[in-house]
Design a protein around this motif. Sequence first.
Motif, PDB file in Angstrom:
ATOM      1  N   UNK A 132      77.620  76.245   9.205  1.00 59.89           N
ATOM      2  CA  UNK A 132      77.436  75.939  10.624  1.00 59.89           C
ATOM      3  C   UNK A 132      76.375  74.864  10.879  1.00 59.89           C
ATOM      4  N   UNK A 133      75.573  74.551   9.881  1.00 53.23           N
ATOM      5  CA  UNK A 133      74.581  73.498  10.056  1.00 53.23           C
ATOM      6  C   UNK A 133      75.236  72.150   9.762  1.00 53.23           C
ATOM      7  N   UNK A 134      75.256  71.232  10.736  1.00 54.90           N
ATOM      8  CA  UNK A 134      75.948  69.958  10.490  1.00 54.90           C
ATOM      9  C   UNK A 134      75.322  69.137   9.379  1.00 54.90           C
ATOM     10  N   UNK A 135      74.011  69.291   9.155  1.00 55.19           N
ATOM     11  CA  UNK A 135      73.349  68.533   8.092  1.00 55.19           C
ATOM     12  C   UNK A 135      73.772  69.056   6.728  1.00 55.19           C
ATOM     13  N   UNK A 136      73.743  70.399   6.572  1.00 55.26           N
ATOM     14  CA  UNK A 136      74.071  70.985   5.280  1.00 55.26           C
ATOM     15  C   UNK A 136      75.570  70.976   5.013  1.00 55.26           C
ATOM     16  N   UNK A 137      76.382  71.095   6.059  1.00 54.73           N
ATOM     17  CA  UNK A 137      77.832  71.159   5.848  1.00 54.73           C
ATOM     18  C   UNK A 137      78.359  69.877   5.215  1.00 54.73           C
TER      19      UNK A 137
END
Length: 322
Positions: A132-137
């Motif tokens: 759900x984290x756009x940075x980690x995804x």
Amino acid sequence: MAASNTHRIVVRRRRAHADIPHGGSWKIAYADFVTAMMAFFLVMWLMNIVPRRDLEGIADFFRMPLSVALSGGPRVGENSVPIPGGGDDPAREQGEVRRSQGARPQPRSESERRDLQGLERLKERLENLIEHNPVLRSFKPQLLIDMTTEGLRIQIVDNQNRPMFATGSAEVQPYMRAILRELGPALNDLPNRVSIAGHTDAVQYAQGERAYSNWELSADRANASRQELVAGGLNEGKVMRIMGLASSMSLIKDDPYAAVNRRISLVVLNRRTQERIERENAAAASAGAQGGEAIGRLRAGTFGQEDAQPRAAPRTEEAGGP
């Protein structure tokens, strides 16, 4: 009557043919040929001057498209080339499930069972955070999470097209900094301490092991990762140890030069491993205290004097004595 001397006259007239314009198509074909030859010789020249590490990255790129390698695909886990993408284990040829190194620890007491449950919950939270984290995804193919005998392991693996550090140095690249700073606060959920290890590939420096080598590089990268985790919100006292393992523990055993061997391993230690490390440290401290005492006696010049002093002869009782 004389026969008439007649001749047959045939008149041949040439028909005018209009010139059909060819449009210079041969020039286009020739230009394409020259361009292709120039590109071929340019590629040959580049192949001759590019270092071996970069050539391996180029080969990996053409074996699997970049979009598939980064975002995953239906056949990523079936590819024989170990490039991260779509699964938890880039080293497996079939399937997407990673088997941790060593047997999974079995809790021996109620406290260890609660500790294992806490690590399992942290694993689920990290997986949800990545989804759900756009940075980690966007970096999911380079994040591997599994349970080991030491605890919950989070591996950030390198990619030839997206390196974590500058080549040959511990300078953290922007995307690696973003990953570490996002993961840092999540590791504060449990009281368990963290171990950080740096790994490199088998490419050596020009001077080999005699000067700055992969051992120093892996340790410096592990420490640089610690700094970014702390900058992201990780409590400073959470880190228990930092290790530089160079290329001694390659992720891809058959290809020690593969890009995925360059990685950072974060292990949230379970209680059993943490207590073992503390016992080893206590034993080392005890041995160090004894050694320090011996060194102090050597400096004072009293080492061995108690053995050199004459001792009183043992008392003997003669027959008839009192």
